[in-house]
Design an enzyme around this catalytic site. Structure first.
Site, mmCIF file in Angstrom:
data_model
loop_
_atom_site.group_PDB
_atom_site.id
_atom_site.type_symbol
_atom_site.label_atom_id
_atom_site.label_comp_id
_atom_site.label_asym_id
_atom_site.label_seq_id
_atom_site.Cartn_x
_atom_site.Cartn_y
_atom_site.Cartn_z
ATOM 1 N N LYS A 127 0.819 -1.217 0.000
ATOM 2 C CA LYS A 127 0.000 0.000 0.000
ATOM 3 C C LYS A 127 0.852 1.266 0.000
ATOM 4 C CE LYS A 127 -4.340 -1.930 1.501
ATOM 5 N NZ LYS A 127 -3.970 -3.349 1.741
HETATM 6 C C1 PLP Z 1 -4.537 -4.438 1.057
HETATM 7 C C2 PLP Z 1 -3.796 -5.711 0.957
HETATM 8 C C3 PLP Z 1 -4.157 -6.729 0.040
HETATM 9 C C4 PLP Z 1 -5.382 -6.633 -0.836
HETATM 10 O O1 PLP Z 1 -5.258 -5.649 -1.840
HETATM 11 P P1 PLP Z 1 -6.552 -5.097 -2.600
HETATM 12 O O2 PLP Z 1 -6.069 -3.948 -3.391
HETATM 13 O O3 PLP Z 1 -7.516 -4.686 -1.507
HETATM 14 O O4 PLP Z 1 -7.095 -6.205 -3.428
HETATM 15 C C5 PLP Z 1 -3.365 -7.873 -0.038
HETATM 16 N N1 PLP Z 1 -2.273 -8.023 0.742
HETATM 17 C C6 PLP Z 1 -1.904 -7.084 1.632
HETATM 18 C C7 PLP Z 1 -0.711 -7.341 2.491
HETATM 19 C C8 PLP Z 1 -2.631 -5.892 1.776
HETATM 20 O O5 PLP Z 1 -2.241 -4.968 2.673
#
Ligand code: PLP
Length: 489
Positions: A127
């Site tokens: 993120k």
């Molecule tokens: C947010 C997140 C996801 C999922 O990603 P999306 O964009 O919501 O599909 C997967 N793995 C981790 C570690 C995350 O923080």
């Protein structure tokens, strides 16, 4: 580049620019913003991009979408964001200068399996890739408008910490982040609560994550409070977050191939469909992608759709708490963006079908009698396939990857590797997106391997740092008072 809502009934309807939608969430009609047309990438561009640094590649891609930001400003913003210092937490044998290093795991029987490391940022999860850019874009736009913004959010871990590390110290921005008191891991709590920046406010709510989310909704539904206090969000439907993620699909492709006639596939551990939606956009722009593999955990809303054509959201009480918690979702908030393309960009159909999600909880595109349409038959034209993974699969995969390739992966990435191995094809490299580092989910690593995950330098004693937070009851009135007291508005 102009943007319109996925629910706009008329393509000639109201269009907005990139900066006009930057600080917004949903479009006023409840839809999500999408570009009016996808910018295309030519073969010559793709070839030229092979030589670029991550920041320069980000500039080339973003300038096609953020056409209302002067190019010199955009160049400065991406160069400030994508630096080896910010993304320094890659594994010791990976090159931080690459920002998202590609790691070859295996080449066997013509099949290649690789891991795209996206978790070198400050909070050790992917993120940061988009959120760090968002912090700089928000600061840029708020300065231009002589405005300020108070970001209100609820988190059970990853999103809140990524938002805080992106917004810390930014001019014109404060962050009020609600989290369930005592319910996050010690590591995640320490990451958030140890931030010393005066514009970051950690509010530990006596309750569970759903209570935090309800408070955010209640506060946001008080429209006069919301406008007086200049309340905003940074949730996963924000268009700038999606588009920032498009960059690493190009980067992964360019690293894995040496000419543009080659194709690759990507497997993406998915929850809200934000990450893989960026892969879809990259493919629509012309990136040679064979398959986009959606990997879910036991919360399999998306896997169900990609196998049956039925999209059926779950109630929050039906959402399971798993050992890949960032994928524990009952409703994939960015899925509407893909549905829009699948439905031929017909805003009226999108509005009708997602209206049914609100009233009935599901829609069915299987083409069977009484279904809502037959567009499921077209899913393969977009390269999408899916698979799911369970707690036992995660444990097995973490052990297997450690034994076979000598590295420790996190639980979400393990879901990805498990599903990726079911979709490999000869001659087409399979790239799994590494969405977090194992140190963040150490409990399950211990269960799988009987030992702790390595922590990147600087994180050894994070739990011992002084923490700043307030504990509050799950009452939106109290939270509003707290916000008003600290904004002075
Ligand atoms: C947010 C997140 C996801 C999922 O990603 P999306 O964009 O919501 O599909 C997967 N793995 C981790 C570690 C995350 O923080």
């Amino acid at each position: 580049m102009e943007y319109l809502s996925t629910r706009a009934s008329d393509k000639k309807g109201e269009k907005r620019s990139f900066l006009q939608i930057l600080l917004e969430g949903l479009a006023p009609d409840g839809g999500l913003y999408m570009p009016a047309v996808y910018p295309k990438v030519t073969d010559a561009e793709l070839t030229a991009w092979r030589r670029l640094s991550y920041a320069d590649l980000a500039f080339e891609i973003l300038r096609k979408f953020a056409t209302d930001i002067p190019e010199s400003d955009l160049r400065e913003l991406v160069h400030k964001t994508y630096t080896p210092e910010i993304y320094r937490n890659v594994r010791p044998d990976e090159d931080a200068a690459k920002i998202t290093p590609l790691r070859l795991l295996e080449r066997k029987d013509g099949k290649t399996l690789a891991l795209l490391s996206l978790s070198g940022g400050p909070t050790l999860a992917f993120k940061d890739m988009a959120m760090q850019l968002l912090g700089n874009l928000f600061e840029y736009e708020l300065t231009r408008q002589h405005a300020e913004l108070n970001i209100l959010g609820a988190t059970s871990g990853d999103t809140g910490s990524a938002a805080e590390y992106a917004m810390r110290g930014k001019k014109g921005i404060r962050v009020f982040m609600l989290s369930p008191f005592g319910k996050m891991s010690a590591f995640q709590t320490a990451q958030m609560f140890s931030l010393p920046d005066p514009n970051i406010f950690n509010i530990a709510v006596r309750g569970v994550f759903d209570d935090c989310q309800d408070i955010v909704k209640a506060v946001s539904n008080d429209l006069s409070f919301k406008s007086r206090q200049k309340i905003g969000t940074v949730n996963s439907i924000n268009w700038a977050r999606v588009v920032a993620q498009v960059v690493y699909y190009f980067r992964g492709y360019l690293e894995a191939t040496d000419n543009n006639s080659q194709k690759v596939s990507f497997t993406v551990p998915s929850g809200n469909f934000g990450n893989i939606c960026a892969g879809h956009i990259a493919r629509m722009m012309g990136l040679p992608v064979a398959k986009l593999v959606v990997a879910t955990n036991e919360n399999d809303v998306l896997d169900e759709f990609f196998h049956t054509g039925v999209y059926r959201v779950r109630k929050s009480a039906e959402t399971l708490h798993t050992s890949s918690p960032s994928m524990d979702i009952s409703k994939a908030s960015n899925f509407e963006r893909f549905a829009y393309d699948l439905l031929g960009q017909d805003g009226a159909r999108v509005k009708d079908l997602f209206g049914r999600i609100e009233t009935r909880g599901w829609f069915d595109l299987s083409g069977k009698p009484e279904s809502d349409g037959d567009e499921f038959g077209k899913v393969q034209n977009f390269g999408f396939v899916s698979g799911k993974s369970t707690h036992q699969d995660r444990l097995n995969t973490i052990r297997f990857v450690k034994e076979a390739y000598g590295i420790v992966i996190d639980t979400h990435t393990a879901d990805g590797v498990k599903v990726a191995r079911e979709h490999q094809e000869p001659g087409i490299p399979m790239i799994v997106l590494e969405t977090a580092l194992a140190a963040k989910f150490n409990e399950t690593i211990r269960e799988a391997l009987g030992s702790d995950a390595a922590r990147p330098a600087g994180f050894e004693d994070i739990e011992k740092l002084p923490q700043r937070y307030v504990v509050m009851p799950p009452e939106s009135g109290d939270i509003k008072h707290y916000i008003a007291d600290h904004t002075g508005l």
